[in-house]
Design a protein around this motif. Sequence first.
Motif, short mmCIF file in Angstrom:
data_model
loop_
_atom_site.label_atom_id
_atom_site.label_comp_id
_atom_site.label_asym_id
_atom_site.label_seq_id
_atom_site.Cartn_x
_atom_site.Cartn_y
_atom_site.Cartn_z
N ILE A 98 11.64 58.45 18.53
CA ILE A 98 12.87 57.81 18.86
C ILE A 98 13.44 58.59 20.08
CG2 ILE A 98 15.23 57.51 18.28
CD1 ILE A 98 14.35 57.12 15.48
N THR A 99 13.34 59.67 20.16
CA THR A 99 13.84 60.56 21.47
C THR A 99 13.05 60.20 22.57
OG1 THR A 99 14.43 62.69 20.01
CG2 THR A 99 14.04 62.85 22.40
N ALA A 100 11.68 60.12 22.71
CA ALA A 100 10.94 59.74 23.83
C ALA A 100 11.28 58.12 24.14
CB ALA A 100 9.48 59.97 23.46
N TRP A 101 11.36 57.35 23.07
CA TRP A 101 11.48 56.02 23.31
C TRP A 101 12.75 55.76 23.98
CZ3 TRP A 101 7.81 52.17 23.37
CH2 TRP A 101 8.09 51.06 23.28
N ASN A 102 13.79 56.34 23.51
CA ASN A 102 15.22 55.90 24.05
C ASN A 102 15.86 56.49 25.07
OD1 ASN A 102 15.18 53.88 21.89
ND2 ASN A 102 16.26 55.38 20.53
N GLU A 103 15.44 57.83 25.65
CA GLU A 103 15.85 58.62 26.49
C GLU A 103 15.83 57.89 27.82
OE1 GLU A 103 16.80 61.41 29.30
OE2 GLU A 103 14.99 60.44 29.40
N LEU A 104 17.21 58.10 28.50
CA LEU A 104 17.24 57.61 29.92
C LEU A 104 17.54 58.30 31.01
CD1 LEU A 104 18.16 54.95 31.44
CD2 LEU A 104 20.40 55.19 30.81
N ILE A 105 18.44 59.28 30.85
CA ILE A 105 18.53 60.11 32.05
C ILE A 105 17.46 60.92 32.76
CG2 ILE A 105 20.09 62.32 32.64
CD1 ILE A 105 21.90 61.59 30.37
N PHE A 106 16.76 61.50 32.07
CA PHE A 106 15.65 62.13 32.78
C PHE A 106 14.55 61.26 33.16
CE2 PHE A 106 17.29 65.49 29.78
CZ PHE A 106 17.34 66.48 30.55
N ALA A 107 14.34 60.10 32.44
CA ALA A 107 13.45 58.86 33.01
C ALA A 107 14.00 58.31 34.38
CB ALA A 107 13.42 57.70 32.00
N LEU A 108 15.24 58.32 34.51
CA LEU A 108 15.96 57.93 35.78
C LEU A 108 15.82 58.94 36.88
CD1 LEU A 108 17.36 55.37 36.94
CD2 LEU A 108 19.49 56.40 36.02
N THR A 109 15.93 60.18 36.21
CA THR A 109 15.87 61.37 37.41
C THR A 109 14.57 61.49 37.84
OG1 THR A 109 17.91 61.98 36.34
CG2 THR A 109 16.72 63.37 37.68
N PHE A 110 13.49 61.52 37.12
CA PHE A 110 12.20 62.02 37.53
C PHE A 110 11.15 61.20 37.86
CE2 PHE A 110 12.56 65.60 33.85
CZ PHE A 110 13.45 66.07 34.55
N ILE A 111 11.31 59.73 37.68
CA ILE A 111 10.95 58.65 38.19
C ILE A 111 11.41 58.01 39.32
CG2 ILE A 111 9.50 56.53 37.47
CD1 ILE A 111 8.33 59.06 36.25
N ASN A 112 10.36 57.97 40.51
CA ASN A 112 10.97 57.19 41.66
C ASN A 112 10.38 55.94 41.77
OD1 ASN A 112 12.65 56.84 43.99
ND2 ASN A 112 10.50 57.67 45.18
N ASP A 113 9.04 55.64 41.60
CA ASP A 113 8.38 54.37 41.71
C ASP A 113 8.70 53.55 40.56
OD1 ASP A 113 7.35 55.28 43.90
OD2 ASP A 113 5.26 55.93 42.75
N GLN A 114 9.24 52.25 40.94
CA GLN A 114 9.70 51.25 39.80
C GLN A 114 8.78 50.84 38.91
OE1 GLN A 114 11.52 48.40 42.48
NE2 GLN A 114 13.44 49.46 42.64
N ASP A 115 7.22 50.78 39.42
CA ASP A 115 6.22 50.46 38.34
C ASP A 115 5.88 51.22 37.40
OD1 ASP A 115 5.14 52.38 40.06
OD2 ASP A 115 3.30 51.39 40.45
N ARG A 116 6.74 52.60 37.47
CA ARG A 116 6.62 53.69 36.52
C ARG A 116 7.78 54.07 35.56
NH1 ARG A 116 3.59 58.41 39.99
NH2 ARG A 116 1.78 57.10 40.60
N TYR A 117 8.67 53.03 35.67
CA TYR A 117 10.08 53.02 34.86
C TYR A 117 9.63 52.89 33.50
CZ TYR A 117 13.26 53.17 38.88
OH TYR A 117 13.68 53.56 39.90
N THR A 118 10.42 53.60 32.54
CA THR A 118 10.25 53.29 31.00
C THR A 118 11.33 52.04 30.66
OG1 THR A 118 11.97 54.97 30.61
CG2 THR A 118 9.44 55.31 30.53
N LEU A 119 11.23 51.61 29.37
CA LEU A 119 12.14 50.54 29.06
C LEU A 119 13.72 50.68 29.13
CD1 LEU A 119 10.36 48.82 26.23
CD2 LEU A 119 10.65 47.55 28.30
N PRO A 120 14.15 51.94 28.88
CA PRO A 120 15.55 52.22 28.96
C PRO A 120 16.05 52.12 30.43
CG PRO A 120 14.66 53.62 27.52
CD PRO A 120 13.49 52.98 28.24
N VAL A 121 15.21 52.43 31.47
CA VAL A 121 15.41 52.34 32.68
C VAL A 121 15.66 50.88 33.21
CG1 VAL A 121 15.02 53.06 35.13
CG2 VAL A 121 14.59 54.67 33.32
N ALA A 122 14.29 50.17 32.61
CA ALA A 122 14.35 48.84 33.06
C ALA A 122 15.55 47.90 32.49
CB ALA A 122 13.12 48.21 32.74
#
Length: 276
Positions: free
Chosen positions: A204-228
């Motif tokens: 659940i922690t890895a699936w729902n997290e948003l802040i670090f996914a938005l900060t550490f990933i720059n390429d849009q094709d590597r975004y996770t679902l919370p960012v999308a």
Amino acid sequence: MKKVALNGAGLLVALFAAFPVYWMIATSLKPNREIFSATPQPVPAHPTLDHYRDILTGNLIPGVTFADFFLNSAIVAVATVLLSGLVALLAATAVARFRFRLRTSFLIMLLVVQMIPLEALVIPLFLMIQRLGLYNTLPSLILTYLGFSLPFAVWMLRGFVAAVPKELEEAAAIDGASRAQTFRRILFPLVAPGLVATSIFSFITAWNELIFALTFINDQDRYTLPVAMAFFNGRDDTAWGPVMAASTLFTLPVIVFFLLVQRRMVSGLVAGAVKG
């Protein structure tokens, strides 16, 4: 009467907790005219799958589909669960079974880590990820989520390992079992329920997290679902139909994972009771 009252109260709590999920699913099946109607209807009068079709066949970002975001989240979540389970089980066994220097300090540090707010760690972790050369990669998220899930997993599994009588391991050693065989055939089945519980938390922690996914990933094709999910929000309005459809698909893996693991957790408890 007391039993009826308790069951009734439990039913009300269950309905209260399940209503947001029901409203999400119902809204995802409504056409736009019903979603923005002045008198919202609890049941879709003309159910449709157009919103699901739009998010599955269309591109939220040019060249990137909903399936790409889903795959990125699945890779990060599964890798976090496997690594956290393995490392936490070994660490919990060492803490529960062996006496070494600074053991108590290590346990205290596990609790201290849980008290630090995530927002305070964004910049330090960002600089660390850059120095390691992992910026804009999925492993950066896996390592970050692993660091957050490990303290809780080690602390919880320590209690499960400590509850296993040492006499079982000693009896296995007398019968000629090696340490690896004792760990695999005696300790692991009895600690499996705790491992399942920590796996749910890590997933659940890895699936729902948003802040670090938005900060550490720059390429849009590597975004996770919370960012999308943020791309459904426009400057002036929000596409509530696609938002609810995507949220429903986003929630399903968590529910399925929990149901599958819950069965194994119950069977693990029964097996542990029999072997004990």
